[in-house]
Design a protein around this motif. Structure first.
Motif, PDB file in Angstrom:
ATOM      1  N   CYS A 191      50.403 -11.706  36.578  1.00  0.00           N
ATOM      2  CA  CYS A 191      50.943 -10.464  36.051  1.00  0.00           C
ATOM      3  C   CYS A 191      51.027 -10.610  34.535  1.00  0.00           C
ATOM      4  O   CYS A 191      51.100 -11.722  34.016  1.00  0.00           O
ATOM      5  CB  CYS A 191      52.316 -10.156  36.630  1.00  0.00           C
ATOM      6  SG  CYS A 191      53.623 -11.307  36.152  1.00  0.00           S
ATOM      7  N   ALA A 192      50.968  -9.506  33.843  1.00  0.00           N
ATOM      8  CA  ALA A 192      51.055  -9.537  32.386  1.00  0.00           C
ATOM      9  C   ALA A 192      51.803  -8.302  31.913  1.00  0.00           C
ATOM     10  O   ALA A 192      51.764  -7.259  32.561  1.00  0.00           O
ATOM     11  CB  ALA A 192      49.659  -9.583  31.762  1.00  0.00           C
ATOM     12  N   GLU A 193      52.508  -8.449  30.811  1.00  0.00           N
ATOM     13  CA  GLU A 193      53.248  -7.333  30.237  1.00  0.00           C
ATOM     14  C   GLU A 193      52.787  -7.116  28.812  1.00  0.00           C
ATOM     15  O   GLU A 193      52.428  -8.064  28.109  1.00  0.00           O
ATOM     16  CB  GLU A 193      54.754  -7.608  30.268  1.00  0.00           C
ATOM     17  CG  GLU A 193      55.170  -8.901  29.568  1.00  0.00           C
ATOM     18  CD  GLU A 193      56.652  -9.220  29.750  1.00  0.00           C
ATOM     19  OE1 GLU A 193      57.481  -8.305  29.601  1.00  0.00           O
ATOM     20  OE2 GLU A 193      56.969 -10.396  30.011  1.00  0.00           O
ATOM     21  N   ILE A 194      52.781  -5.870  28.409  1.00  0.00           N
ATOM     22  CA  ILE A 194      52.433  -5.547  27.025  1.00  0.00           C
ATOM     23  C   ILE A 194      53.715  -5.276  26.266  1.00  0.00           C
ATOM     24  O   ILE A 194      54.543  -4.460  26.683  1.00  0.00           O
ATOM     25  CB  ILE A 194      51.476  -4.357  26.951  1.00  0.00           C
ATOM     26  CG1 ILE A 194      50.110  -4.768  27.502  1.00  0.00           C
ATOM     27  CG2 ILE A 194      51.337  -3.859  25.513  1.00  0.00           C
ATOM     28  CD1 ILE A 194      49.027  -3.743  27.331  1.00  0.00           C
ATOM     29  N   LEU A 195      53.883  -5.975  25.168  1.00  0.00           N
ATOM     30  CA  LEU A 195      55.075  -5.849  24.350  1.00  0.00           C
ATOM     31  C   LEU A 195      54.771  -4.944  23.171  1.00  0.00           C
ATOM     32  O   LEU A 195      54.263  -5.377  22.133  1.00  0.00           O
ATOM     33  CB  LEU A 195      55.540  -7.227  23.865  1.00  0.00           C
ATOM     34  CG  LEU A 195      55.760  -8.265  24.958  1.00  0.00           C
ATOM     35  CD1 LEU A 195      56.213  -9.589  24.346  1.00  0.00           C
ATOM     36  CD2 LEU A 195      56.779  -7.782  25.970  1.00  0.00           C
ATOM     37  N   TYR A 196      55.068  -3.655  23.322  1.00  0.00           N
ATOM     38  CA  TYR A 196      54.756  -2.711  22.252  1.00  0.00           C
ATOM     39  C   TYR A 196      55.671  -2.908  21.051  1.00  0.00           C
ATOM     40  O   TYR A 196      55.315  -2.545  19.938  1.00  0.00           O
ATOM     41  CB  TYR A 196      54.826  -1.277  22.768  1.00  0.00           C
ATOM     42  CG  TYR A 196      53.670  -0.963  23.667  1.00  0.00           C
ATOM     43  CD1 TYR A 196      53.853  -0.664  25.000  1.00  0.00           C
ATOM     44  CD2 TYR A 196      52.374  -1.001  23.170  1.00  0.00           C
ATOM     45  CE1 TYR A 196      52.780  -0.409  25.824  1.00  0.00           C
ATOM     46  CE2 TYR A 196      51.291  -0.747  23.986  1.00  0.00           C
ATOM     47  CZ  TYR A 196      51.496  -0.446  25.307  1.00  0.00           C
ATOM     48  OH  TYR A 196      50.433  -0.198  26.116  1.00  0.00           O
ATOM     49  N   ASN A 197      56.832  -3.503  21.287  1.00  0.00           N
ATOM     50  CA  ASN A 197      57.705  -3.758  20.146  1.00  0.00           C
ATOM     51  C   ASN A 197      57.286  -5.014  19.388  1.00  0.00           C
ATOM     52  O   ASN A 197      57.958  -5.421  18.448  1.00  0.00           O
ATOM     53  CB  ASN A 197      59.160  -3.875  20.600  1.00  0.00           C
ATOM     54  CG  ASN A 197      59.375  -5.017  21.596  1.00  0.00           C
ATOM     55  OD1 ASN A 197      58.414  -5.627  22.052  1.00  0.00           O
ATOM     56  ND2 ASN A 197      60.616  -5.300  21.918  1.00  0.00           N
ATOM     57  N   GLN A 198      56.185  -5.631  19.851  1.00  0.00           N
ATOM     58  CA  GLN A 198      55.621  -6.784  19.159  1.00  0.00           C
ATOM     59  C   GLN A 198      54.127  -6.588  18.952  1.00  0.00           C
ATOM     60  O   GLN A 198      53.319  -7.477  19.216  1.00  0.00           O
ATOM     61  CB  GLN A 198      55.885  -8.071  19.951  1.00  0.00           C
ATOM     62  CG  GLN A 198      57.363  -8.416  20.047  1.00  0.00           C
ATOM     63  CD  GLN A 198      57.601  -9.740  20.755  1.00  0.00           C
ATOM     64  OE1 GLN A 198      56.852 -10.691  20.577  1.00  0.00           O
ATOM     65  NE2 GLN A 198      58.638  -9.787  21.572  1.00  0.00           N
ATOM     66  N   GLY A 199      53.758  -5.422  18.531  1.00  0.00           N
ATOM     67  CA  GLY A 199      52.367  -5.156  18.179  1.00  0.00           C
ATOM     68  C   GLY A 199      51.416  -5.022  19.348  1.00  0.00           C
ATOM     69  O   GLY A 199      50.202  -5.133  19.178  1.00  0.00           O
ATOM     70  N   GLY A 200      51.919  -4.786  20.527  1.00  0.00           N
ATOM     71  CA  GLY A 200      51.045  -4.585  21.671  1.00  0.00           C
ATOM     72  C   GLY A 200      50.466  -5.860  22.248  1.00  0.00           C
ATOM     73  O   GLY A 200      49.404  -5.846  22.869  1.00  0.00           O
ATOM     74  N   LYS A 201      51.155  -6.963  22.098  1.00  0.00           N
ATOM     75  CA  LYS A 201      50.657  -8.229  22.631  1.00  0.00           C
ATOM     76  C   LYS A 201      50.710  -8.241  24.152  1.00  0.00           C
ATOM     77  O   LYS A 201      51.636  -7.711  24.757  1.00  0.00           O
ATOM     78  CB  LYS A 201      51.481  -9.388  22.097  1.00  0.00           C
ATOM     79  CG  LYS A 201      51.332  -9.623  20.609  1.00  0.00           C
ATOM     80  CD  LYS A 201      52.031 -10.883  20.183  1.00  0.00           C
ATOM     81  CE  LYS A 201      53.516 -10.833  20.445  1.00  0.00           C
ATOM     82  NZ  LYS A 201      54.214 -12.019  19.922  1.00  0.00           N
ATOM     83  N   LEU A 202      49.724  -8.890  24.744  1.00  0.00           N
ATOM     84  CA  LEU A 202      49.667  -9.068  26.194  1.00  0.00           C
ATOM     85  C   LEU A 202      50.165 -10.467  26.511  1.00  0.00           C
ATOM     86  O   LEU A 202      49.563 -11.449  26.097  1.00  0.00           O
ATOM     87  CB  LEU A 202      48.235  -8.887  26.685  1.00  0.00           C
ATOM     88  CG  LEU A 202      47.999  -9.003  28.201  1.00  0.00           C
ATOM     89  CD1 LEU A 202      48.590  -7.812  28.917  1.00  0.00           C
ATOM     90  CD2 LEU A 202      46.521  -9.117  28.499  1.00  0.00           C
TER      91      LEU A 202
END
Lengths: 113, 113
Positions: free
Chosen positions: A90-101
């Motif tokens: 599973c992976a999450e995208i951190l939009y509050n960190q520049g969209g990192k996967l």
């Protein structure tokens, strides 16, 4: 967060049975989640995704469930086949960190014929 | 259609030698680019990401560096390899604006001897 230092847990199922692979995530700000399948020696392949405003999404033989209250994702594979044997992340995208996967730990699925 | 190319597929290098892995993307512009490393039987760890030419963010302290000399080119380098640099290196790209739809390259298996 990342659990890249841990050995992968394994799940063994009989061909034709349903498989359930679980994943916990840590960032409550995550907005978008993806399940990947990785076969030996290859890069991860997209399976299915889900946004945080949904709790369930279905694809072909796969269903992803999201429980934001407990920060938990699951991937359900119906009628598991030998070709489903792989490692699932599973992976999450951190939009509050520049969209990192950011990837979760991963689970190795083994399908017995 | 968009494609991502990563080479070489396998590499065996002696300790102390330099490293250069290249990744290129075709069919899109201004992609977000990523380098991940995966140790055997482990998860994927984000090493570097880039949102534009010359813009590199490092996720973990290490012996490696990354550069983005052109919009669709991402290079992973080292001046002197360590044994601990061995692993499976994966390049990935996503649409620049939203971060959706990550696509991975086929990976480079690096063995430092």
């Amino acid at each position: 967060g990342e659990n890249v230092g841990l050995h992968l847990p394994t799940l063994s199922v009989q061909e034709g049975d349903n498989s359930i692979i679980n994943c916990a995530y840590s960032n409550s700000a995550s907005d978008y989640f993806i399940w990947y399948k990785q076969e030996s020696g290859k890069g991860p392949q997209f399976i299915i995704d889900i946004r945080s405003n949904m709790d369930k999404r279905q694809g072909q033989r796969v269903t992803v469930l999201l429980n934001k209250t407990v920060k938990h994702l699951s991937l359900q594979i119906a009628a598991t086949q030998p070709g489903d044997s792989a490692v699932y992340f599973c992976a999450e995208i951190l939009y509050n960190q520049g969209g990192k996967l950011i990837f979760g730990q991963g689970t190795e699925l083994s399908v017995k014929p | 259609s968009q494609t991502i190319h990563q080479w070489p597929a396998t590499l065996v290098q002696p300790v102390g030698s330099p490293l250069s892995l290249e990744c290129t993307v075709e069919g899109t512009s201004n992609p977000n680019l990523y380098w991940y490393r995966q140790a055997a039987g482990r998860g994927l760890q984000l090493l570097f990401y880039s949102v534009g030419i010359g813009q590199i963010s490092s996720e973990v302290p290490q012996n490696l560096s990354a550069s983005r000399p052109q919009d669709r080119q991402f290079i992973l380098s080292s001046k002197k390899l360590l044994l601990s640099d061995s692993g499976f290196y994966l390049c990935a790209w996503s649409a620049g604006s939203a971060g959706y739809g990550y696509t991975f390259g086929s990976g480079t298996r690096l063995t430092v001897v």
